[in-house]
Design an enzyme around this catalytic site. Structure first.
Site, PDB file in Angstrom:
ATOM      1  CG  HIS A  19       4.530  62.030  13.822  1.00 63.28           C
ATOM      2  ND1 HIS A  19       3.362  62.487  13.261  1.00 63.28           N
ATOM      3  CD2 HIS A  19       4.196  60.927  14.542  1.00 63.28           C
ATOM      4  CE1 HIS A  19       2.361  61.696  13.623  1.00 63.28           C
ATOM      5  NE2 HIS A  19       2.837  60.751  14.400  1.00 63.28           N
ATOM      6  CE  LYS A  43      -3.840  52.211  14.612  1.00 64.05           C
ATOM      7  NZ  LYS A  43      -3.134  53.026  15.572  1.00 64.05           N
ATOM      8  NE  ARG A  92       1.463  61.389  21.854  1.00 60.06           N
ATOM      9  CZ  ARG A  92       0.632  61.001  20.914  1.00 60.06           C
ATOM     10  NH1 ARG A  92       0.105  61.892  20.101  1.00 60.06           N
ATOM     11  NH2 ARG A  92       0.287  59.743  20.806  1.00 60.06           N
ATOM     12  CB  SER A 130      -2.363  62.401  13.581  1.00 67.23           C
ATOM     13  OG  SER A 130      -0.992  62.202  13.398  1.00 67.23           O
TER      14      SER A 130
HETATM   15  P1  ADP Z   1       0.154  54.961  15.783  1.00 65.83           P
HETATM   16  O1  ADP Z   1      -1.199  54.765  15.181  1.00 65.83           O
HETATM   17  O2  ADP Z   1       1.105  53.842  15.495  1.00 65.83           O
HETATM   18  O3  ADP Z   1       0.140  55.347  17.235  1.00 65.83           O
HETATM   19  P2  ADP Z   1       0.917  57.714  15.263  1.00 65.83           P
HETATM   20  O4  ADP Z   1       1.258  58.347  13.953  1.00 65.83           O
HETATM   21  O5  ADP Z   1      -0.239  58.254  16.015  1.00 65.83           O
HETATM   22  O6  ADP Z   1       0.768  56.171  14.941  1.00 65.83           O
HETATM   23  O7  ADP Z   1       2.183  57.765  16.217  1.00 65.83           O
HETATM   24  C1  ADP Z   1       3.399  57.166  15.852  1.00 65.83           C
HETATM   25  C2  ADP Z   1       4.359  57.301  17.012  1.00 65.83           C
HETATM   26  O8  ADP Z   1       4.679  58.671  17.185  1.00 65.83           O
HETATM   27  C3  ADP Z   1       3.806  56.824  18.358  1.00 65.83           C
HETATM   28  O9  ADP Z   1       4.868  56.249  19.104  1.00 65.83           O
HETATM   29  C4  ADP Z   1       3.334  58.078  19.020  1.00 65.83           C
HETATM   30  O10 ADP Z   1       3.366  57.983  20.429  1.00 65.83           O
HETATM   31  C5  ADP Z   1       4.387  59.062  18.511  1.00 65.83           C
HETATM   32  N1  ADP Z   1       3.882  60.430  18.499  1.00 65.83           N
HETATM   33  C6  ADP Z   1       2.803  60.933  17.865  1.00 65.83           C
HETATM   34  N2  ADP Z   1       2.661  62.248  18.105  1.00 65.83           N
HETATM   35  C7  ADP Z   1       3.679  62.583  18.926  1.00 65.83           C
HETATM   36  C8  ADP Z   1       4.087  63.788  19.579  1.00 65.83           C
HETATM   37  N3  ADP Z   1       3.417  64.924  19.463  1.00 65.83           N
HETATM   38  N4  ADP Z   1       5.189  63.746  20.338  1.00 65.83           N
HETATM   39  C9  ADP Z   1       5.871  62.587  20.498  1.00 65.83           C
HETATM   40  N5  ADP Z   1       5.546  61.420  19.938  1.00 65.83           N
HETATM   41  C10 ADP Z   1       4.463  61.411  19.165  1.00 65.83           C
END
Ligand code: ADP
Length: 167
Positions: A19, A43, A92, A130
Site C-alpha cells: 500500500h 468486509k 498487482r 493484507s
Molecule cells: P480493497 O478491499 O478496496 O481491495 P485493499 O486494502 O485490499 O482494499 O487494497 C486497496 C488497494 O491497494 C487496491 O487497489 C489493491 O489492489 C491495492 N494493493 C493492496 N496491496 C497491494 C500491493 N501489495 N501492491 C500494490 N497494490 C496493492
C-alpha cells in the site's frame, strides 16, 4: 473538481508496504493524496476503523501532502465531496484486473468526471496482500520488510503472539 487531488481508497486491514509503495508513487503524480479507509462492515475487517486509521497515520507520518480519512457510501460521492477527481488503485497481477476493471467502469458510469488511475508496485510487493499478512501473523511468522514495525506490533497483539519468542 481539483485535478491536483487524488483519493486512494481501500480496506487497509492492515496497511502493508505494498500500500505504501502505491501511495508513494501517487504522491509523485499528485500534489495531494487522500488515503480513504472504507467503513464497509460487510468486509468483516480484523481491525476496527479507528485502528486502521491510526496505523495509516503512523506509517505515513513522514510523508507529505497526505491526508488519512474514512468514508462510507459510494466512493465517487466521497471523491466529489473531497473536491478530488482521481481514484488511485494498485494492480498487482492479472488476478486483480477483472475486479478492478469492473469497479473502475462502474465508477465511471456513476460519475464520468472521476478518473481511475492504476499503479503497479515494486515487483517485490506483487504477492503481498493484507490477508496474506494476517495469515502469516496468525501463525507467528516474520513480517519484516512487509509491514511497518508498528503494524507488526498490532498484528502480534491481535493474534496474541509474544514480541520476543521464548528460547
Ligand atoms: P480493497 O478491499 O478496496 O481491495 P485493499 O486494502 O485490499 O482494499 O487494497 C486497496 C488497494 O491497494 C487496491 O487497489 C489493491 O489492489 C491495492 N494493493 C493492496 N496491496 C497491494 C500491493 N501489495 N501492491 C500494490 N497494490 C496493492
Amino acid at each position: 473538481m481539483n485535478q491536483q487531488c487524488a483519493v486512494y481508497p481501500g480496506s487497509f486491514d492492515p496497511p502493508t508496504n505494498g500500500h505504501l509503495d502505491i501511495l508513494l508513487r501517487a504522491t509523485q503524480l499528485f500534489p495531494k493524496v487522500i488515503v480513504a479507509v472504507t467503513d464497509n462492515q460487510n468486509k468483516n475487517p480484523s481491525f476496527t476503523l479507528e485502528e486502521r486509521l491510526t496505523m495509516l497515520r503512523t506509517t505515513t507520518s513522514k510523508m507529505h501532502n497526505i491526508k488519512v480519512d474514512s468514508f462510507s457510501g459510494l466512493l465517487v460521492d466521497y471523491v466529489q465531496q473531497s473536491r478530488a477527481s482521481v481514484i488511485i488503485r494498485g494492480l498487482r497481477a492479472v488476478s486483480d484486473f477483472e475486479y478492478e476493471f469492473q469497479m473502475a467502469l462502474m465508477n465511471r458510469r456513476l460519475n464520468r468526471s472521476v478518473i481511475t488511475v492504476f499503479l503497479m508496485p515494486d515487483e517485490s510487493y506483487t504477492y503481498l496482500s493484507s490477508s496474506v499478512v494476517r495469515e502469516v501473523a496468525r501463525h507467528g511468522g516474520s513480517l519484516r520488510g512487509l509491514v511497518h514495525p508498528s503494524v507488526e506490533k498490532k498484528l502480534k497483539k491481535l493474534y496474541r503472539i509474544p514480541s520476543h519468542p521464548i528460547g
